[in-house]
Write a protein that holds these residues in place. Structure first.
Motif, PDB file in Angstrom:
ATOM      1  N   LYS A   4       0.585  -1.189  -0.004  1.00 19.59           N
ATOM      2  CA  LYS A   4      -0.003   0.223  -0.261  1.00 19.59           C
ATOM      3  C   LYS A   4       0.876   1.152  -0.155  1.00 19.59           C
ATOM      4  N   LYS A   5       0.736   1.629  -0.828  1.00 20.55           N
ATOM      5  CA  LYS A   5       1.143   3.452  -1.405  1.00 20.55           C
ATOM      6  C   LYS A   5       0.593   4.611  -0.216  1.00 20.55           C
ATOM      7  N   ILE A   6       1.497   5.345   1.118  1.00 17.91           N
ATOM      8  CA  ILE A   6       1.432   5.823   1.713  1.00 17.91           C
ATOM      9  C   ILE A   6       2.505   7.262   1.105  1.00 17.91           C
ATOM     10  N   LEU A   7       0.950   8.693   1.686  1.00 18.24           N
ATOM     11  CA  LEU A   7       1.813   9.676   1.301  1.00 18.24           C
ATOM     12  C   LEU A   7       1.701  10.666   2.611  1.00 18.24           C
ATOM     13  N   VAL A   8       3.278  10.813   3.177  1.00 19.06           N
ATOM     14  CA  VAL A   8       2.975  11.771   4.402  1.00 19.06           C
ATOM     15  C   VAL A   8       3.483  12.997   3.905  1.00 19.06           C
ATOM     16  N   VAL A   9       2.870  13.835   4.479  1.00 18.94           N
ATOM     17  CA  VAL A   9       2.513  15.737   3.807  1.00 18.94           C
ATOM     18  C   VAL A   9       3.507  16.383   5.871  1.00 18.94           C
ATOM     19  N   ASP A  10       4.589  16.628   5.462  1.00 16.65           N
ATOM     20  CA  ASP A  10       4.825  17.031   6.741  1.00 16.65           C
ATOM     21  C   ASP A  10       6.344  17.934   6.480  1.00 16.65           C
ATOM     22  N   ASP A  11       6.208  19.194   6.914  1.00 15.85           N
ATOM     23  CA  ASP A  11       7.421  19.976   6.917  1.00 15.85           C
ATOM     24  C   ASP A  11       8.838  19.924   8.080  1.00 15.85           C
ATOM     25  N   LEU A  21       9.488   5.586   8.348  1.00 14.94           N
ATOM     26  CA  LEU A  21      10.344   4.783   8.874  1.00 14.94           C
ATOM     27  C   LEU A  21       9.480   3.364   9.748  1.00 14.94           C
ATOM     28  N   ARG A  22       8.783   4.444  10.290  1.00 12.38           N
ATOM     29  CA  ARG A  22       7.501   3.459  11.296  1.00 12.38           C
ATOM     30  C   ARG A  22       6.780   2.578   9.706  1.00 12.38           C
ATOM     31  N   LEU A  23       6.491   3.624   9.348  1.00  8.92           N
ATOM     32  CA  LEU A  23       5.416   2.555   8.342  1.00  8.92           C
ATOM     33  C   LEU A  23       6.199   1.808   6.792  1.00  8.92           C
ATOM     34  N   GLN A  24       7.598   2.040   6.106  1.00 10.86           N
ATOM     35  CA  GLN A  24       7.894   0.968   5.891  1.00 10.86           C
ATOM     36  C   GLN A  24       8.794   0.487   6.726  1.00 10.86           C
ATOM     37  N   ALA A  25       8.304   0.201   7.967  1.00  6.51           N
ATOM     38  CA  ALA A  25       9.286  -1.443   8.669  1.00  6.51           C
ATOM     39  C   ALA A  25       7.858  -2.286   9.327  1.00  6.51           C
ATOM     40  N   ASN A  26       6.608  -1.754   8.225  1.00 10.58           N
ATOM     41  CA  ASN A  26       4.837  -2.233   8.582  1.00 10.58           C
ATOM     42  C   ASN A  26       4.586  -2.671   6.802  1.00 10.58           C
ATOM     43  N   ASN A  27       6.441  -2.900   6.123  1.00  7.88           N
ATOM     44  CA  ASN A  27       5.939  -2.984   4.885  1.00  7.88           C
ATOM     45  C   ASN A  27       4.622  -1.948   3.999  1.00  7.88           C
ATOM     46  N   TYR A  28       4.961  -0.867   4.731  1.00 14.99           N
ATOM     47  CA  TYR A  28       4.068   0.455   3.128  1.00 14.99           C
ATOM     48  C   TYR A  28       5.245   0.754   2.690  1.00 14.99           C
ATOM     49  N   ASP A  29       4.870   1.503   1.053  1.00 14.29           N
ATOM     50  CA  ASP A  29       5.608   1.676   0.445  1.00 14.29           C
ATOM     51  C   ASP A  29       5.309   3.730   0.771  1.00 14.29           C
ATOM     52  N   VAL A  30       6.777   3.996   1.827  1.00 15.05           N
ATOM     53  CA  VAL A  30       5.833   5.854   1.567  1.00 15.05           C
ATOM     54  C   VAL A  30       7.014   6.700   0.720  1.00 15.05           C
ATOM     55  N   GLN A 111       1.499   3.471  17.926  1.00 16.40           N
ATOM     56  CA  GLN A 111       0.867   2.178  17.217  1.00 16.40           C
ATOM     57  C   GLN A 111      -0.765   3.151  17.290  1.00 16.40           C
ATOM     58  N   LEU A 112      -0.623   4.249  17.422  1.00 19.04           N
ATOM     59  CA  LEU A 112      -2.103   5.120  17.447  1.00 19.04           C
ATOM     60  C   LEU A 112      -1.932   4.707  15.864  1.00 19.04           C
ATOM     61  N   LEU A 113      -0.881   5.415  15.815  1.00 17.84           N
ATOM     62  CA  LEU A 113      -0.841   6.010  14.008  1.00 17.84           C
ATOM     63  C   LEU A 113      -0.841   4.727  12.746  1.00 17.84           C
ATOM     64  N   LEU A 114      -0.494   3.645  13.724  1.00 22.40           N
ATOM     65  CA  LEU A 114      -0.722   2.197  12.395  1.00 22.40           C
ATOM     66  C   LEU A 114      -1.306   1.784  12.775  1.00 22.40           C
ATOM     67  N   ALA A 115      -2.617   1.918  14.084  1.00 21.58           N
ATOM     68  CA  ALA A 115      -3.767   1.562  14.597  1.00 21.58           C
ATOM     69  C   ALA A 115      -4.220   2.163  13.134  1.00 21.58           C
ATOM     70  N   LYS A 116      -4.600   2.950  13.073  1.00 22.60           N
ATOM     71  CA  LYS A 116      -5.373   4.546  11.985  1.00 22.60           C
ATOM     72  C   LYS A 116      -5.455   3.927  10.702  1.00 22.60           C
ATOM     73  N   LYS A 118      -4.375   1.172   9.206  1.00 20.59           N
ATOM     74  CA  LYS A 118      -4.757  -0.253   9.081  1.00 20.59           C
ATOM     75  C   LYS A 118      -5.889  -0.061   9.007  1.00 20.59           C
ATOM     76  N   GLU A 119      -7.139   0.423  10.041  1.00 19.61           N
ATOM     77  CA  GLU A 119      -8.380   0.670   9.670  1.00 19.61           C
ATOM     78  C   GLU A 119      -9.090   1.464   9.016  1.00 19.61           C
ATOM     79  N   LEU A 120      -8.321   2.757   8.760  1.00 20.25           N
ATOM     80  CA  LEU A 120      -8.820   3.202   7.026  1.00 20.25           C
ATOM     81  C   LEU A 120      -8.552   2.360   5.799  1.00 20.25           C
ATOM     82  N   LEU A 121      -7.594   1.790   6.398  1.00 19.07           N
ATOM     83  CA  LEU A 121      -7.170   0.761   4.861  1.00 19.07           C
ATOM     84  C   LEU A 121      -7.637  -0.184   4.719  1.00 19.07           C
ATOM     85  N   LYS A 122      -8.398  -0.199   6.170  1.00 20.60           N
ATOM     86  CA  LYS A 122      -9.262  -1.841   6.260  1.00 20.60           C
ATOM     87  C   LYS A 122      -8.984  -3.244   5.830  1.00 20.60           C
ATOM     88  N   GLU A 123      -7.151  -2.848   6.795  1.00 15.78           N
ATOM     89  CA  GLU A 123      -5.861  -4.392   6.774  1.00 15.78           C
ATOM     90  C   GLU A 123      -6.987  -5.089   7.903  1.00 15.78           C
TER      91      GLU A 123
END
Length: 123
Positions: A4-11, A21-30, A111-116, A118-123
């Motif tokens: 799954k591809k996730i776009l992170v927008v933060d300055d 790093l956290r998302l890539q460690a959980n097998n997401y493309d960032v 953990q909260l970020l990853l849970a959210k 997964k919830e939104l991606l319906k995984e």
């Protein structure tokens, strides 16, 4: 199965890097973007599976990016997590009005970020 591809927008580079790093460690493309305009353009070009969007950004704030994407039928399906140090009720309300699917505050709980995510991606 493709990642799954996730776009992170933060300055804030440290935060963007930690989230990446956290998302890539959980097998997401960032994909990263460092301002609102770049985030909006990358969302259009990449059509990510999910977006993590800071509110206080240079060039275009997160509310505007969220609203523009959510009011465009080509991108309205992308779940958007607003991600901000602004923890006031009115900020969260404005996020809902802009069409955000979730609102998380910084400093973030990984953990909260990853849970959210997964919830939104319906995984």
């Amino acid at each position: 199965m493709s990642k799954k591809k996730i776009l992170v927008v933060d300055d804030e580079e440290d935060i963007a890097f930690n989230v990446k790093l956290r998302l890539q460690a959980n097998n997401y493309d960032v994909i990263l973007a460092t301002d609102g305009q770049m985030g909006f353009e990358k969302a259009q070009k990449e059509n990510p599976d999910l977006m993590i969007l800071d509110l206080m950004l240079p060039k275009m704030d997160g509310y505007k990016v969220c609203g523009l994407l959510k009011h465009d039928s080509r991108y309205s399906h992308i779940p958007i997590i607003l991600f901000s140090a602004k923890a006031q009720e009115k900020d969260m309300e404005m996020g809902k009005e802009a069409g955000a699917d979730a609102y998380l505050t910084k400093p973030f709980d990984a953990q909260l970020l990853l849970a959210k995510v997964k919830e939104l991606l319906k995984e």
